[in-house]
Enzyme design. Structure first.
Site, mmCIF file in Angstrom:
data_model
loop_
_atom_site.group_PDB
_atom_site.id
_atom_site.type_symbol
_atom_site.label_atom_id
_atom_site.label_comp_id
_atom_site.label_asym_id
_atom_site.label_seq_id
_atom_site.Cartn_x
_atom_site.Cartn_y
_atom_site.Cartn_z
ATOM 1 N N HIS A 77 0.662 -1.215 0.040
ATOM 2 C CA HIS A 77 0.009 0.303 -0.254
ATOM 3 C C HIS A 77 1.041 1.546 -0.267
ATOM 4 C CE1 HIS A 77 -2.680 2.467 0.557
ATOM 5 N NE2 HIS A 77 -2.858 3.000 1.909
ATOM 6 N N CYS B 247 -4.198 3.563 -5.323
ATOM 7 C CA CYS B 247 -3.802 4.012 -4.115
ATOM 8 C C CYS B 247 -2.605 4.035 -4.307
ATOM 9 C CB CYS B 247 -3.017 3.353 -2.657
ATOM 10 S SG CYS B 247 -2.019 1.261 -3.277
#
Length: 360
Positions: A125, A239
């Protein structure tokens, strides 16, 4: 002056994984963890791109909206979106003369649940950190799914509704604090730039606009092959893409990046021949023609393999069925820009890659 960023109500935070079966099983099993919630070649053979009113351009441009729609109450997150963010979704203004450090942040997806397990596969992430020189206060900015990754990747098949039901919004999350231990322990925290307070305030305005108009999460990167010159059919919107856009905008606004820096971003890839546009929910699920009814059945049947809240046995059977659909029958139905596409799948079918990219 505060800038409203968050609209809506946790995150699913690669080197190619070895073995097509391993890739498919891992991806499909993980993607079916979410909140509430024989090969038919007819579509590939009959859908001639020359018959389309508007021929697609590759990659298909991500379609922005004029405003963010209110999520349907049916869509529920297993983990609350942006729990540490300001309830009003604001970004505090910085003194124009301030200087802020800008940090590249990475951590394994679902680290809070699995530790560094997914980090071993480079499933990461991405986020951005800031620290004020005047106040010492630090902040974190990221963008992720409102209702978990599985809901952004596959729809719910709800009783009484013919069309698949999607809970696929993503949004920006800004909150005070920078958990250095979290980012450094299994991931990365690296200073990459400096920006003035004025630049930061202008960035906050851009984040608001980007967040209001780019609201739908797109999981897959779809390509014609693994080779460097392969055609990119669809780009993900996730993301890492948000972080890349934000870096570019910071540079355009005058932030000074350290020269020569490069980083990596996780991509979940599908491989196929030229995709074929099938239509949207109205043209497929709201039309009484025989062809539309058959197509609707095909799409619903495909997504039956990706439903949540299954028993362990049901999950294993669904993974096997999904493998059969994608790898053995060479087909995948993609939902992108609120439209359905048929993907004539081909080897290596599915992969997770960890791709290098320069910073501005």
């Amino acid at each position: 002056m505060d800038m409203d960023v968050i609209i809506g109500v946790t995150p699913w935070r690669g080197q190619v994984l070895g073995g097509c079966w391993l890739q498919s099983a891992l991806l499909f099993a993980l993607l079916m963890v979410r909140g509430h919630a024989g090969a038919r070649a007819t579509w590939a053979d009959s859908a001639d791109p020359d018959d389309l009113v508007n021929k697609p351009h590759w990659p298909v441009p991500y379609r922005r909206v004029n405003f963010r729609p209110t999520p349907d109450p049916f869509c529920q997150a297993r983990y609350t979106f942006c729990p540490d963010g300001d309830p009003g979704g604001s970004i505090p203004a910085m003194a124009p003369e301030d200087v802020l450090e800008v940090f590249l942040l990475k951590a394994p997806v679902w680290e809070f649940k699995f530790g560094n397990l997914l980090g071993k596969f480079n499933i990461m992430h991405d986020a951005i950190g800031f620290r004020s020189a005047l106040t010492g206060h630090a902040f974190t900015l990221e963008w992720y799914e409102l209702f978990q990754l599985g809901n952004c990747t596959f729809p719910h098949l709800r009783a009484g509704l013919n069309a698949p039901f999607w809970c696929n919004q993503g949004a920006a999350c800004f909150y005070a604090g920078l958990d250095e231990r979290h980012w450094r322990e299994n991931g990365t925290m690296l200073k990459v730039a400096e920006a003035t307070g004025e630049t930061f305030n202008n960035l906050a305005k851009w984040v608001r606009h980007d967040n209001d108009t780019g609201v739908y999460y797109e999981t897959w990167t779809v390509r014609s092959g693994e080779e460097p010159n392969a055609t990119s059919w669809f780009e993900s919107y996730d993301c890492s893409r948000f972080v890349q856009r934000t870096y570019r905008r910071l540079a355009e606004l005058g932030a000074m990046f350290k020269p020569g820096l490069r980083t990596h971003y996780t991509r979940l890839n599908l491989y196929c021949g030229q995709p074929h546009l099938l239509g949207n929910a109205s043209t497929i699920f709201g039309t009484a023609s025989k062809e539309a009814i058959e197509l609707a059945k095909e799409i619903r049947s495909f997504y039956t393999n990706f439903q949540p809240n299954q028993s362990l046995l049901g999950l294993l059977m669904s993974v096997l069925n999904a493998y059969g659909e994608v790898v053995l029958q060479h087909r995948f139905f993609l939902y992108y820009n609120s439209e359905y596409w048929f993907l004539p799948m081909k080897p290596p079918f599915v992969s997770i890659t960890y791709e290098e990219a320069p910073l501005p």
